[in-house]
Design a protein around this motif. Structure first.
Motif, PDB file in Angstrom:
ATOM      1  N   LEU A  11       2.689   1.989   4.501  1.00  0.00           N
ATOM      2  CA  LEU A  11       1.680   1.412   3.473  1.00  0.00           C
ATOM      3  C   LEU A  11       2.165   1.202   2.493  1.00  0.00           C
ATOM      4  O   LEU A  11       1.893   0.908   1.068  1.00  0.00           O
ATOM      5  CB  LEU A  11       0.458   1.283   3.736  1.00  0.00           C
ATOM      6  CG  LEU A  11      -0.213   0.149   3.139  1.00  0.00           C
ATOM      7  CD1 LEU A  11       0.212  -1.448   3.109  1.00  0.00           C
ATOM      8  CD2 LEU A  11      -2.233  -0.390   3.118  1.00  0.00           C
ATOM      9  N   ARG A  12       2.172   2.777   1.947  1.00  0.00           N
ATOM     10  CA  ARG A  12       2.330   3.784   0.340  1.00  0.00           C
ATOM     11  C   ARG A  12       3.524   3.404   0.245  1.00  0.00           C
ATOM     12  O   ARG A  12       4.059   2.740  -1.231  1.00  0.00           O
ATOM     13  CB  ARG A  12       1.369   5.078   0.711  1.00  0.00           C
ATOM     14  CG  ARG A  12      -0.090   5.612   0.873  1.00  0.00           C
ATOM     15  CD  ARG A  12      -0.493   6.989   0.195  1.00  0.00           C
ATOM     16  NE  ARG A  12      -0.149   7.473   0.479  1.00  0.00           N
ATOM     17  CZ  ARG A  12      -0.112   8.213   2.435  1.00  0.00           C
ATOM     18  NH1 ARG A  12      -1.221   7.416   2.475  1.00  0.00           N
ATOM     19  NH2 ARG A  12       0.687   9.154   2.754  1.00  0.00           N
ATOM     20  N   ASP A  13       4.998   3.397   0.578  1.00  0.00           N
ATOM     21  CA  ASP A  13       5.592   3.203   0.633  1.00  0.00           C
ATOM     22  C   ASP A  13       5.789   1.977   0.068  1.00  0.00           C
ATOM     23  O   ASP A  13       6.652   1.869  -0.204  1.00  0.00           O
ATOM     24  CB  ASP A  13       6.526   3.638   2.005  1.00  0.00           C
ATOM     25  CG  ASP A  13       6.723   5.031   2.088  1.00  0.00           C
ATOM     26  OD1 ASP A  13       5.864   6.163   1.191  1.00  0.00           O
ATOM     27  OD2 ASP A  13       6.865   5.802   3.260  1.00  0.00           O
ATOM     28  N   ARG A  14       5.799   1.239   1.434  1.00  0.00           N
ATOM     29  CA  ARG A  14       5.734  -0.601   0.899  1.00  0.00           C
ATOM     30  C   ARG A  14       4.987  -0.701  -0.713  1.00  0.00           C
ATOM     31  O   ARG A  14       6.148  -1.485  -1.624  1.00  0.00           O
ATOM     32  CB  ARG A  14       5.388  -1.191   1.997  1.00  0.00           C
ATOM     33  CG  ARG A  14       5.128  -2.459   2.057  1.00  0.00           C
ATOM     34  CD  ARG A  14       4.831  -3.166   3.355  1.00  0.00           C
ATOM     35  NE  ARG A  14       5.328  -4.835   2.541  1.00  0.00           N
ATOM     36  CZ  ARG A  14       6.043  -5.324   3.570  1.00  0.00           C
ATOM     37  NH1 ARG A  14       6.973  -4.829   3.150  1.00  0.00           N
ATOM     38  NH2 ARG A  14       6.584  -6.786   2.809  1.00  0.00           N
ATOM     39  N   GLN A  15       3.994  -0.307  -0.830  1.00  0.00           N
ATOM     40  CA  GLN A  15       3.100  -0.767  -1.602  1.00  0.00           C
ATOM     41  C   GLN A  15       4.095  -0.126  -3.328  1.00  0.00           C
ATOM     42  O   GLN A  15       3.975  -0.389  -4.390  1.00  0.00           O
ATOM     43  CB  GLN A  15       1.556  -0.175  -2.179  1.00  0.00           C
ATOM     44  CG  GLN A  15       0.862  -0.981  -1.012  1.00  0.00           C
ATOM     45  CD  GLN A  15      -0.595  -0.574  -0.917  1.00  0.00           C
ATOM     46  OE1 GLN A  15      -0.766   1.027  -0.958  1.00  0.00           O
ATOM     47  NE2 GLN A  15      -1.486  -0.671  -0.552  1.00  0.00           N
ATOM     48  N   ALA A  16       4.399   1.274  -3.264  1.00  0.00           N
ATOM     49  CA  ALA A  16       5.356   1.742  -3.841  1.00  0.00           C
ATOM     50  C   ALA A  16       6.582   0.540  -4.163  1.00  0.00           C
ATOM     51  O   ALA A  16       6.728   1.519  -5.580  1.00  0.00           O
ATOM     52  CB  ALA A  16       5.666   3.081  -3.597  1.00  0.00           C
ATOM     53  N   ARG A  17       6.877   0.463  -2.754  1.00  0.00           N
ATOM     54  CA  ARG A  17       8.230  -0.540  -3.448  1.00  0.00           C
ATOM     55  C   ARG A  17       8.411  -0.915  -3.898  1.00  0.00           C
ATOM     56  O   ARG A  17       9.444  -1.741  -4.992  1.00  0.00           O
ATOM     57  CB  ARG A  17       8.995  -0.331  -2.252  1.00  0.00           C
ATOM     58  CG  ARG A  17      10.552   1.000  -0.953  1.00  0.00           C
ATOM     59  CD  ARG A  17      10.756   0.387  -0.262  1.00  0.00           C
ATOM     60  NE  ARG A  17      10.485  -0.354   0.828  1.00  0.00           N
ATOM     61  CZ  ARG A  17       9.454  -0.186   1.987  1.00  0.00           C
ATOM     62  NH1 ARG A  17       9.825   1.470   1.671  1.00  0.00           N
ATOM     63  NH2 ARG A  17       8.670  -0.490   2.521  1.00  0.00           N
ATOM     64  N   ARG A  18       7.321  -2.462  -3.596  1.00  0.00           N
ATOM     65  CA  ARG A  18       6.536  -3.128  -4.552  1.00  0.00           C
ATOM     66  C   ARG A  18       6.283  -3.229  -5.625  1.00  0.00           C
ATOM     67  O   ARG A  18       6.846  -4.229  -6.521  1.00  0.00           O
ATOM     68  CB  ARG A  18       5.314  -3.647  -3.670  1.00  0.00           C
ATOM     69  CG  ARG A  18       5.126  -4.939  -3.935  1.00  0.00           C
ATOM     70  CD  ARG A  18       3.803  -5.253  -3.162  1.00  0.00           C
ATOM     71  NE  ARG A  18       2.764  -7.074  -4.094  1.00  0.00           N
ATOM     72  CZ  ARG A  18       3.540  -8.043  -3.314  1.00  0.00           C
ATOM     73  NH1 ARG A  18       4.367  -8.520  -2.726  1.00  0.00           N
ATOM     74  NH2 ARG A  18       2.896  -8.739  -4.577  1.00  0.00           N
ATOM     75  N   ALA A  19       5.903  -2.585  -6.209  1.00  0.00           N
ATOM     76  CA  ALA A  19       5.287  -1.575  -7.622  1.00  0.00           C
ATOM     77  C   ALA A  19       6.415  -1.568  -8.349  1.00  0.00           C
ATOM     78  O   ALA A  19       6.894  -1.695  -9.491  1.00  0.00           O
ATOM     79  CB  ALA A  19       4.449  -0.377  -7.719  1.00  0.00           C
ATOM     80  N   GLN A  20       7.620  -0.481  -7.541  1.00  0.00           N
ATOM     81  CA  GLN A  20       8.945  -1.071  -8.591  1.00  0.00           C
ATOM     82  C   GLN A  20       9.901  -1.788  -8.530  1.00  0.00           C
ATOM     83  O   GLN A  20      10.354  -2.088  -9.979  1.00  0.00           O
ATOM     84  CB  GLN A  20       9.454   0.723  -7.658  1.00  0.00           C
ATOM     85  CG  GLN A  20      11.213   0.707  -8.414  1.00  0.00           C
ATOM     86  CD  GLN A  20      12.029   2.189  -7.604  1.00  0.00           C
ATOM     87  OE1 GLN A  20      12.140   2.307  -5.889  1.00  0.00           O
ATOM     88  NE2 GLN A  20      12.763   2.558  -7.707  1.00  0.00           N
ATOM     89  N   ILE A  21      10.012  -2.941  -7.558  1.00  0.00           N
ATOM     90  CA  ILE A  21      10.576  -3.998  -7.656  1.00  0.00           C
ATOM     91  C   ILE A  21       9.684  -4.807  -8.899  1.00  0.00           C
ATOM     92  O   ILE A  21      10.488  -5.273 -10.092  1.00  0.00           O
ATOM     93  CB  ILE A  21      10.635  -4.833  -6.664  1.00  0.00           C
ATOM     94  CG1 ILE A  21      11.175  -4.024  -5.693  1.00  0.00           C
ATOM     95  CG2 ILE A  21      11.073  -6.358  -6.927  1.00  0.00           C
ATOM     96  CD1 ILE A  21      10.915  -4.098  -4.076  1.00  0.00           C
TER      97      ILE A  21
END
Length: 196
Positions: A11-21
């Motif tokens: 979940l943290r990785d997904r949120q970090a990818r989303r924020a990066q995009i």
């Protein structure tokens, strides 16, 4: 226990990818404009495959909508801070100045929030919480107006948005912005007090 830690990490990785995009989309738009923000460009920029971007947002419009929603959260925070700094007598003026400063300092963000066609619901039960939060800051200014609360809030917002857009598109000179804010607030106070 280990399964829950793995799920939390994913979940943290997904949120970090989303924020990066989202961050990359904002960065490109601020320097090159929204037409330059494409799924392919974002994929190249942040080294994720296009399917990864589609998995997060579904489409380019989904990315732009996510940026807009993030912008409304930031606008709401800026307006809440302005209200805390203002005295009761000048809260409309301080609020108006903060709104116009936000629009001026983040023109691409403001554009995606208000000028691009997106499937983000306004004034609807499906309106995202971030939009409701920003509009609530505006409505608090008129909480003593009873049944006119929403309409007065909408009219004041419309006036501010008009000033922001006309200034952004160079239809109005920035040099008279403080004077326009002062007169808008004066007119608004007069009309709000006179209308039964």
């Amino acid at each position: 226990m280990a399964a829950s830690r793995i799920a939390e990490r994913k979940l943290r990785d997904r949120q970090a990818r989303r924020a990066q995009i989202i961050s990359a989309a904002r960065r490109i738009a601020e320097t090159e404009g929204w037409p330059s923000v494409t799924v392919r460009r974002l994929s190249d920029e942040i080294s994720y495959s296009q399917p990864v971007l589609y998995a997060h947002f579904g489409s380019r419009e989904g990315i732009l909508s996510a940026v807009a929603i993030e912008g409304f959260q930031e606008l709401g925070v800026a307006l809440a801070k302005a209200k805390r700094r203002s005295k009761r007598d000048v809260s409309l003026e301080g609020f108006a100045s903060a709104y116009l400063a936000f629009a001026s300092q983040s023109p691409a963000l403001y554009e995606v929030m208000f000028s691009l066609s997106l499937n983000v619901a306004f004034a609807d039960p499906a309106t995202p919480a971030e939009l409701q939060f920003a509009f609530a800051q505006l409505m608090e200014l008129f909480q003593d107006q009873g049944s006119r609360l929403e309409v007065l809030s909408e009219l004041f917002w419309a006036g501010l948005h008009g000033l922001a857009e006309l200034t952004r598109t160079k239809r109005l000179p920035r040099s008279r912005q403080k004077e326009r804010i002062k007169i808008l607030v004066e007119l608004f106070h007069c009309r709000a007090e006179q209308v039964p």
